[in-house]
Design an enzyme around this catalytic site. Structure first.
Site, PDB file in Angstrom:
ATOM      1  N   SER A   1       0.967  -1.186  -0.038  1.00  0.00           N
ATOM      2  CA  SER A   1      -0.031  -0.084   0.051  1.00  0.00           C
ATOM      3  C   SER A   1       0.862   1.400   0.108  1.00  0.00           C
ATOM      4  O   SER A   1       0.271   2.438   0.131  1.00  0.00           O
ATOM      5  CB  SER A   1      -0.959   0.085   1.231  1.00  0.00           C
ATOM      6  OG  SER A   1      -1.762  -1.146   1.180  1.00  0.00           O
TER       7      SER A   1
ATOM      8  N   ASP B   1     -17.611   0.448   0.706  1.00  0.00           N
ATOM      9  CA  ASP B   1     -16.550  -0.459   0.792  1.00  0.00           C
ATOM     10  C   ASP B   1     -17.376  -1.643   1.942  1.00  0.00           C
ATOM     11  O   ASP B   1     -17.299  -1.059   2.928  1.00  0.00           O
ATOM     12  CB  ASP B   1     -15.364  -0.018   1.331  1.00  0.00           C
ATOM     13  CG  ASP B   1     -14.390  -1.170   2.329  1.00  0.00           C
ATOM     14  OD1 ASP B   1     -14.617  -2.359   1.540  1.00  0.00           O
ATOM     15  OD2 ASP B   1     -13.590  -0.798   3.180  1.00  0.00           O
TER      16      ASP B   1
END
Length: 630
Positions: free
Chosen positions: A327, A351
């Site tokens: 990430s 999400d």
């Protein structure tokens, strides 16, 4: 009756004697004529040639090796020095039976068979007549005494004072400064035979190798007259060698030690940059090794121990280690989305804990299985929300994603003077067709958007990509040398700056990275607790081995060396960056929890004074300088 006594034939004997005298005289005349003829050829016909041969046998050019340039850190701390040493040399022309002399030497000093074989290798290398060859470096007082007592048994061997390389801080800069070692046969074929006469060592790695031609200097010589035994009778001419140029590095010895302390005993890499100049402030690859072992000639046993170690101390993780970035590249992906117009700062994605491609039932999981609900760009960076970046990568597509990330230097060599750097890999559909003969699948774009899949980068590339975020796209190649011989190195191939359609994108991503560190919901907030300055950071956790669909990562069921790598990148102060730090800890698992505090310690060591107060902006960096030659 008694026989009569025969009378001598005087005339016959006289004739025989005369014939013999004539034959002898003829032979003598022939020999004299041959001698005179040979003298005429040598003295008249071949006068110039024989004079040159005689002069060459009498007069020799002896090389004088130059003193190698010194290497300093930015504050004048010596990182590579030269110290006097007593070395053992052999001149073959004076030794007679070389094999016998070497056998005697082996017995006198109590050496092993491996060392005896090394002597043979050293003597097989090309050299000029009467040029001594160094057999041993750094003789001890006991060895010198043994050689002196047994000198009558060791013709052609001499103990000579010479300078050898020394690394005072040993393993602390082994992977950046590098080391010198004995010139091998392959190297000898490529080197300038004149410049390297009398030189036994050459830069093997790091700065020692990259700037070899500047550090080495130029050879000097002595023209000497010798007798028939090869002993020097007098010096006819002398030219001093030109010492190598000194090099001042951008590294800071104090920051380097602080970085090593923060990393501890964990396997990994750390690199700190100045985003305004590209100066490498600290560079740690752990574990390391003592470069002094290679200067004198490392033993087979010692080298095998380093080479075969499971922890790979000889491997430069900063430059050659290829890892999935995880990430840590999400801020660069965010820049790509904003600049291409695919998203705006207010674009939101829901999400539920996973992402699904249209018409596919495969679930691409978020690290937070319960999901973060509706998230915009800033929250997605703060929470490192995988679902948001899956969606963003899908909208960008592989070609645009590849091109934007390549602009940040990912998947290519980025340094100015670090020749060992690996290029890494920034995959594309074209690359996969060429190397795998397979099409590119949409799911591969998704995982590339969170730094997984085929993508491989070095810690140095991660630091440079983060430096570009800090400098708002201004390209400064990472480099170690601040000055070489008093002059700053010049980038022969400068990279173009990253110019965005909307420069506000830099600030928007910066704010999201600050929330990672300072927002109550930020995933690395613990690392920024109590900081006197704002930090912009991004964590990353990258898989080492794949996990099946639907399974959860279980550290207790995973071998230690199969656990996830922990990564973290950041810069500070966020509003006016003076330092960029990238950390990769092998099998460290949690980037924010494990690697984040390491970044914070390094930033504190650079930005805070001894009282713990933030330094003024102009006090954190020393200008390039040139340390005197010692």
């Amino acid at each position: 009756m008694p026989q009569p006594i025969p009378l001598k034939d005087q005339a016959r004997e006289k004739s025989l004697v005369n014939r013999r005298l004539l034959v002898c005289a003829g032979i003598t005349l022939v020999l004299v004529a041959a001698l005179v003829g040979r003298l005429y050829v040598l003295q008249v016909v071949q006068h110039d040639q024989q004079s040159a041969v005689s002069e060459n046998n009498r007069v020799h050019m002896l090389p004088i090796a130059p003193e190698r340039g010194l290497i300093y850190d930015r504050n004048g701390v010596v990182l590579a020095a030269n110290r006097p040493s007593f070395n053992l040399t052999m001149t073959r022309e004076r030794a007679g039976n070389v094999a016998q002399v070497l056998d005697e030497l082996t017995q006198v000093l109590g050496l092993d068979t491996d060392q005896r074989q090394e002597f043979d290798k050293d003597l097989r290398r090309g050299r000029k007549p009467f040029e001594p060859v160094t057999l041993m470096v750094g003789l001890s007082e006991e060895q010198i005494a043994h050689l002196a007592v047994n000198q009558f048994r060791l013709p052609g061997l001499e103990v000579e004072p010479q300078f050898i390389r020394e690394y005072p801080l040993a393993e602390h800069f082994a992977h950046s400064v590098g080391y010198v070692g004995r010139i091998n046969e392959r190297e000898a074929k490529t080197l300038d035979a004149t410049e390297y006469r009398g030189t036994q060592s050459i830069g093997k790695t790091g700065i020692e190798r990259f700037y070899e031609d500047r550090l080495h200097g130029h050879v000097g010589y002595e023209e000497v007259e010798t007798n028939a035994q090869g002993r020097v009778m007098r010096v006819l001419d002398h030219r001093d060698p030109t010492p190598g140029e000194d090099i001042v590095l951008s590294l800071d010895a104090h920051l380097q030690q602080a970085a090593e302390k923060a990393l501890g005993e964990r396997r990994g890499a750390l690199v700190a940059l100045d985003p305004g100049t590209g100066d490498i402030l600290a560079m740690v690859s752990n574990p390391s090794f003592d470069p002094n072992l290679f200067v004198k000639g490392i033993s087979f046993k010692q080298y095998a121990a380093l080479r075969d170690s499971i922890d790979r101390p000889l491997f430069n993780r900063v430059l050659r280690g290829l890892y999935a970035p995880g990430s840590t590249i999400k801020p660069e992906v965010a820049i790509a989305g904003l600049d291409s117009g695919v998203i705006t700062p207010s674009s939101r994605v829901f999400d539920p804990g996973y992402y699904e491609l249209p018409n596919y039932d495969h679930k691409y999981r978020n690290w937070n299985r319960s999901g973060d609900g509706w998230v915009d760009l800033s929250a997605a960076i703060m929470r490192s929300n995988d679902t948001y970046f899956y969606d963003l990568a899908h909208k960008l597509g592989i070609e645009r994603l590849h091109d934007y990330l390549a602009d940040f230097g990912l998947g290519q060599k980025v340094s100015l003077d670090l020749f060992e750097e690996a290029a890494g890999l920034m995959p594309s559909a074209q690359w996969k067709r060429a190397t795998r003969r397979q099409p590119w699948f949409p799911g591969e774009t998704l995982i590339l958007g969170i730094g997984q899949g085929y993508m491989q980068v070095t810690p140095l590339q991660l630091a440079q990509a983060t430096s570009l975020l800090a400098s708002k796209g201004a390209w400064h190649r990472p480099h170690l040398a601040m000055s070489v011989g008093g002059q700053a190195p010049v980038d022969p191939n400068p990279m173009p700056d990253i110019v965005l359609h909307d420069r506000n994108a830099w600030e928007q991503v910066n704010q999201g990275m600050q929330r990672v560190m300072h927002d109550p919901r930020g995933i690395a907030r613990a690392a920024a607790a109590g900081a006197q300055y704002r930090i912009a950071g991004k964590s990353g956790t990258a898989q080492v081995v794949a996990i099946r669909q639907g399974e959860r990562y279980n550290r207790n069921k995973t071998l230690e060396r199969h656990r996830d790598n922990a990564l973290f990148v950041g810069f500070a102060p966020a509003e006016a960056p003076r330092i960029v730090v990238a950390v990769m800890i092998e099998n460290g698992e949690a980037g924010g929890r494990v690697a984040g505090p390491v970044v914070r310690e390094v930033m504190d060591a650079w930005l805070l004074d001894e009282q713990g107060h933030l330094k003024a902006p102009d006090a954190s960096a020393a200008p390039p300088g040139h340390a005197p030659h010692a």
